[in-house]
Design a protein around this motif. Sequence first.
Motif, PDB file in Angstrom:
ATOM      1  N   VAL A  72       2.560  47.655  22.535  1.00 29.79           N
ATOM      2  CA  VAL A  72       3.860  48.320  22.521  1.00 29.79           C
ATOM      3  C   VAL A  72       4.418  48.288  23.939  1.00 29.79           C
ATOM      4  O   VAL A  72       3.732  48.670  24.891  1.00 29.79           O
ATOM      5  N   THR A  73       5.654  47.818  24.096  1.00 32.57           N
ATOM      6  CA  THR A  73       6.220  47.690  25.437  1.00 32.57           C
ATOM      7  C   THR A  73       7.138  48.851  25.798  1.00 32.57           C
ATOM      8  O   THR A  73       7.120  49.330  26.919  1.00 32.57           O
ATOM      9  N   ARG A  74       7.951  49.326  24.841  1.00 27.00           N
ATOM     10  CA  ARG A  74       8.920  50.386  25.156  1.00 27.00           C
ATOM     11  C   ARG A  74       9.563  50.889  23.863  1.00 27.00           C
ATOM     12  O   ARG A  74       9.463  50.242  22.828  1.00 27.00           O
ATOM     13  N   PRO A  75      10.246  52.047  23.927  1.00 24.94           N
ATOM     14  CA  PRO A  75      10.970  52.511  22.741  1.00 24.94           C
ATOM     15  C   PRO A  75      12.171  51.611  22.463  1.00 24.94           C
ATOM     16  O   PRO A  75      12.622  50.867  23.337  1.00 24.94           O
ATOM     17  N   HIS A  76      12.681  51.676  21.249  1.00 23.08           N
ATOM     18  CA  HIS A  76      13.865  50.901  20.873  1.00 23.08           C
ATOM     19  C   HIS A  76      14.815  51.836  20.123  1.00 23.08           C
ATOM     20  O   HIS A  76      14.532  52.247  19.002  1.00 23.08           O
ATOM     21  N   GLY A  77      15.922  52.194  20.754  1.00 22.17           N
ATOM     22  CA  GLY A  77      16.881  53.083  20.102  1.00 22.17           C
ATOM     23  C   GLY A  77      16.419  54.526  20.154  1.00 22.17           C
ATOM     24  O   GLY A  77      15.474  54.875  20.866  1.00 22.17           O
ATOM     25  N   ASN A  78      17.069  55.383  19.388  1.00 19.38           N
ATOM     26  CA  ASN A  78      16.816  56.818  19.444  1.00 19.38           C
ATOM     27  C   ASN A  78      16.047  57.345  18.247  1.00 19.38           C
ATOM     28  O   ASN A  78      15.816  58.543  18.143  1.00 19.38           O
ATOM     29  N   SER A  79      15.648  56.471  17.315  1.00 15.83           N
ATOM     30  CA  SER A  79      15.047  56.945  16.065  1.00 15.83           C
ATOM     31  C   SER A  79      13.555  56.717  15.992  1.00 15.83           C
ATOM     32  O   SER A  79      12.976  56.716  14.909  1.00 15.83           O
ATOM     33  N   GLY A  80      12.901  56.468  17.130  1.00 16.50           N
ATOM     34  CA  GLY A  80      11.454  56.359  17.117  1.00 16.50           C
ATOM     35  C   GLY A  80      10.910  54.963  16.921  1.00 16.50           C
ATOM     36  O   GLY A  80       9.699  54.782  16.853  1.00 16.50           O
ATOM     37  N   ALA A  81      11.780  53.942  16.819  1.00 20.53           N
ATOM     38  CA  ALA A  81      11.283  52.569  16.734  1.00 20.53           C
ATOM     39  C   ALA A  81      10.757  52.144  18.102  1.00 20.53           C
ATOM     40  O   ALA A  81      11.170  52.678  19.126  1.00 20.53           O
TER      41      ALA A  81
END
Length: 108
Positions: A72-81
């Motif tokens: 996992v590199t980083r979050p994507h967006g605001n919904s936990g992806a």
Amino acid sequence: NMPSSVKLYCKGAITGYRRSNKLQQQGTSLLAIEGVRNKDAAKFYCGKRVAYIYRAKKERKDSKIRVIWGRVTRPHGNSGAVRAQFRTRLPPRAHGASVRVMLYPSRV
């Protein structure tokens, strides 16, 4: 005294490649992790290892089960992806499949 069985992973799903309206970037895949619903919860998983496990027709090393590892590199967006990068790019048949998000390496 450890409990008898400790699960070292939680379930996730591959939702697709990272993409814009016209182009997709196959080097980065998007994952939805079970129970993760916002960006702060997703940050916990940064750096964790991800295993995409699948069955193949031909046996290799006496097993038909194979793994593609990533992290996992980083979050994507605001919904936990989250975004993840794998050692080899994931095949399109992996979209919608389940992955194991390992709870190591620990950053605590």
